[in-house]
Write a protein that holds these residues in place. Structure first.
Motif, PDB file in Angstrom:
ATOM      1  N   PRO A  40     -97.834 -61.439 -94.111  1.00  0.00           N
ATOM      2  CA  PRO A  40     -97.559 -60.028 -93.829  1.00  0.00           C
ATOM      3  C   PRO A  40     -97.798 -59.651 -92.373  1.00  0.00           C
ATOM      4  O   PRO A  40     -97.054 -58.852 -91.796  1.00  0.00           O
ATOM      5  N   VAL A  41     -98.821 -60.251 -91.766  1.00  0.00           N
ATOM      6  CA  VAL A  41     -99.163 -59.904 -90.378  1.00  0.00           C
ATOM      7  C   VAL A  41     -98.131 -60.470 -89.404  1.00  0.00           C
ATOM      8  O   VAL A  41     -97.592 -59.744 -88.557  1.00  0.00           O
ATOM      9  N   ILE A  42     -97.836 -61.770 -89.514  1.00  0.00           N
ATOM     10  CA  ILE A  42     -96.947 -62.369 -88.513  1.00  0.00           C
ATOM     11  C   ILE A  42     -95.504 -61.923 -88.704  1.00  0.00           C
ATOM     12  O   ILE A  42     -94.776 -61.740 -87.719  1.00  0.00           O
ATOM     13  N   PHE A  43     -95.059 -61.713 -89.957  1.00  0.00           N
ATOM     14  CA  PHE A  43     -93.682 -61.263 -90.166  1.00  0.00           C
ATOM     15  C   PHE A  43     -93.517 -59.828 -89.655  1.00  0.00           C
ATOM     16  O   PHE A  43     -92.469 -59.481 -89.089  1.00  0.00           O
ATOM     17  N   ALA A  44     -94.535 -58.999 -89.864  1.00  0.00           N
ATOM     18  CA  ALA A  44     -94.478 -57.640 -89.324  1.00  0.00           C
ATOM     19  C   ALA A  44     -94.463 -57.681 -87.796  1.00  0.00           C
ATOM     20  O   ALA A  44     -93.733 -56.911 -87.147  1.00  0.00           O
ATOM     21  N   PHE A  45     -95.245 -58.575 -87.235  1.00  0.00           N
ATOM     22  CA  PHE A  45     -95.283 -58.713 -85.774  1.00  0.00           C
ATOM     23  C   PHE A  45     -93.915 -59.111 -85.232  1.00  0.00           C
ATOM     24  O   PHE A  45     -93.417 -58.513 -84.275  1.00  0.00           O
ATOM     25  N   PHE A  46     -93.288 -60.114 -85.852  1.00  0.00           N
ATOM     26  CA  PHE A  46     -91.983 -60.570 -85.377  1.00  0.00           C
ATOM     27  C   PHE A  46     -90.910 -59.489 -85.546  1.00  0.00           C
ATOM     28  O   PHE A  46     -90.036 -59.335 -84.692  1.00  0.00           O
ATOM     29  N   SER A  47     -90.974 -58.775 -86.658  1.00  0.00           N
ATOM     30  CA  SER A  47     -89.948 -57.753 -86.907  1.00  0.00           C
ATOM     31  C   SER A  47     -90.021 -56.615 -85.899  1.00  0.00           C
ATOM     32  O   SER A  47     -89.014 -55.925 -85.653  1.00  0.00           O
ATOM     33  N   LEU A  48     -91.192 -56.397 -85.305  1.00  0.00           N
ATOM     34  CA  LEU A  48     -91.361 -55.312 -84.337  1.00  0.00           C
ATOM     35  C   LEU A  48     -91.075 -55.740 -82.904  1.00  0.00           C
ATOM     36  O   LEU A  48     -91.077 -54.903 -81.995  1.00  0.00           O
ATOM     37  N   GLN A  49     -90.837 -57.040 -82.710  1.00  0.00           N
ATOM     38  CA  GLN A  49     -90.652 -57.555 -81.358  1.00  0.00           C
ATOM     39  C   GLN A  49     -89.186 -57.705 -80.958  1.00  0.00           C
ATOM     40  O   GLN A  49     -88.892 -58.209 -79.878  1.00  0.00           O
ATOM     41  N   SER A  50     -88.275 -57.318 -81.832  1.00  0.00           N
ATOM     42  CA  SER A  50     -86.855 -57.469 -81.506  1.00  0.00           C
ATOM     43  C   SER A  50     -86.478 -56.535 -80.358  1.00  0.00           C
ATOM     44  O   SER A  50     -86.736 -55.328 -80.431  1.00  0.00           O
ATOM     45  N   PRO A  51     -85.879 -57.074 -79.304  1.00  0.00           N
ATOM     46  CA  PRO A  51     -85.441 -56.213 -78.195  1.00  0.00           C
ATOM     47  C   PRO A  51     -84.381 -55.227 -78.670  1.00  0.00           C
ATOM     48  O   PRO A  51     -83.698 -55.447 -79.678  1.00  0.00           O
ATOM     49  N   GLU A  52     -84.227 -54.146 -77.944  1.00  0.00           N
ATOM     50  CA  GLU A  52     -83.223 -53.153 -78.281  1.00  0.00           C
ATOM     51  C   GLU A  52     -81.838 -53.776 -78.266  1.00  0.00           C
ATOM     52  O   GLU A  52     -81.482 -54.507 -77.335  1.00  0.00           O
ATOM     53  N   GLY A  53     -81.079 -53.521 -79.298  1.00  0.00           N
ATOM     54  CA  GLY A  53     -79.736 -54.075 -79.393  1.00  0.00           C
ATOM     55  C   GLY A  53     -79.673 -55.417 -80.106  1.00  0.00           C
ATOM     56  O   GLY A  53     -78.591 -55.975 -80.282  1.00  0.00           O
ATOM     57  N   VAL A  54     -80.832 -55.949 -80.519  1.00  0.00           N
ATOM     58  CA  VAL A  54     -80.872 -57.226 -81.237  1.00  0.00           C
ATOM     59  C   VAL A  54     -81.285 -56.966 -82.683  1.00  0.00           C
ATOM     60  O   VAL A  54     -82.364 -56.423 -82.938  1.00  0.00           O
ATOM     61  N   ALA A  55     -80.436 -57.327 -83.635  1.00  0.00           N
ATOM     62  CA  ALA A  55     -80.742 -57.146 -85.053  1.00  0.00           C
ATOM     63  C   ALA A  55     -81.620 -58.294 -85.546  1.00  0.00           C
ATOM     64  O   ALA A  55     -81.326 -59.463 -85.298  1.00  0.00           O
ATOM     65  N   TYR A  56     -82.696 -57.940 -86.233  1.00  0.00           N
ATOM     66  CA  TYR A  56     -83.618 -58.950 -86.770  1.00  0.00           C
ATOM     67  C   TYR A  56     -83.147 -59.340 -88.161  1.00  0.00           C
ATOM     68  O   TYR A  56     -83.434 -58.668 -89.153  1.00  0.00           O
ATOM     69  N   THR A  57     -82.383 -60.427 -88.241  1.00  0.00           N
ATOM     70  CA  THR A  57     -81.829 -60.908 -89.515  1.00  0.00           C
ATOM     71  C   THR A  57     -82.133 -62.394 -89.649  1.00  0.00           C
ATOM     72  O   THR A  57     -81.325 -63.250 -89.285  1.00  0.00           O
ATOM     73  N   PRO A  58     -83.310 -62.750 -90.143  1.00  0.00           N
ATOM     74  CA  PRO A  58     -83.717 -64.158 -90.222  1.00  0.00           C
ATOM     75  C   PRO A  58     -82.791 -64.970 -91.127  1.00  0.00           C
ATOM     76  O   PRO A  58     -82.276 -64.473 -92.138  1.00  0.00           O
ATOM     77  N   ASP A  59     -82.601 -66.223 -90.776  1.00  0.00           N
ATOM     78  CA  ASP A  59     -81.814 -67.151 -91.588  1.00  0.00           C
ATOM     79  C   ASP A  59     -82.699 -67.708 -92.703  1.00  0.00           C
ATOM     80  O   ASP A  59     -83.861 -68.078 -92.460  1.00  0.00           O
TER      81      ASP A  59
END
Length: 246
Positions: free
Chosen positions: A131-150
């Motif tokens: 929960p901690v690291i996935f939340a961290f990664f989801s909040l780090q997406s630069p503007e204009g980049v969609a966070y859609t993990p494979d």
């Protein structure tokens, strides 16, 4: 090599083959029984990531067979996790006849301790780290980049972390084995505490994603488990019996 020495070796190899075949059969049966729940298992494992995805975002599959293969692979790994107690039982059955009495006294508890710690490492990764690291990664997406993990890359990351934390939690067992076998005495191990702490952070850096949060979440528990291992080793050495053949 004489026939007298060859025959026991052949018998041991045949016994090892029988036990390996039984392990394979158990794994195949468990995997077959779980296949019908492959998608449910996948959604359960993916829940920590799915809960923190940005609104309107979802996971994707960049390979043709990923929607089928990824849940299938996860089901096989899940079957292995469930079968670990049986695997350890077969290992114990193969090794026990060759052990000394005092070795039997310690190795069986070590097997169970190792099993419990392995499951504890997996649970810690799933309920605390994910929960901690996935939340961290989801909040780090630069503007204009969609966070859609494979989904396939997600599977690889999850498995890496599961096994990393499962084995990292074996530190107390490793410490106890080193002291009980005489490979290192407890004073030597205690004096190496600064190196152990640095080593924990190096292991965390190598085995976790490249972010300081997940690295610290592996390194700190490893250090604490090392301290627990030192404490348990001191207690165990005070009760260590003299060698006696079973």
């Amino acid at each position: 090599m004489t026939q007298a020495t060859t025959e026991p070796l052949v018998m041991h190899l045949l016994e090892l083959r029988r036990r390996l075949l039984r392990v394979v059969v158990v794994l195949v049966v468990l995997a077959g029984a779980l296949l019908g729940f492959a998608n449910d298992i996948y959604h359960w494992f993916a829940a920590p990531l799915l809960q923190v995805l940005p609104e309107g975002s979802q996971m994707i599959a960049t390979e043709v067979a990923s929607p089928f293969l990824t849940p299938f692979k996860l089901t096989v790994v899940c079957a292995f996790f469930i079968a670990i107690p049986y695997v350890l039982m077969e290992v114990w059955g193969f090794l026990a006849p060759a052990l000394y009495r005092h070795e039997k006294r310690w190795i069986l508890p070590l097997f169970f301790s190792s099993l419990i710690l392995f499951y504890a490492g997996i649970a810690f990764a799933y309920f605390v780290v994910f929960p901690v690291i996935f939340a961290f990664f989801s909040l780090q997406s630069p503007e204009g980049v969609a966070y859609t993990p494979d989904i396939n890359q997600f599977f690889n990351t999850v498995m890496k972390l599961f096994f990393a934390f499962g084995f990292a939690f074996q530190v107390p067992v490793l410490t106890l084995v080193l002291t009980l076998t005489g490979a290192m005495d407890i004073q030597q191990i205690s004096k190496k505490r600064p190196y152990v702490i640095v080593g924990c952070f190096i292991v965390g850096m190598l085995l976790t994603p490249p972010d300081p949060i997940s690295q610290a979440m592996m390194a700190v528990p490893m250090w604490l488990l090392f301290e627990i291992g030192v404490l348990v080793s001191r207690l165990a050495l005070s009760f260590k019996p003299s060698d006696a053949k079973a």
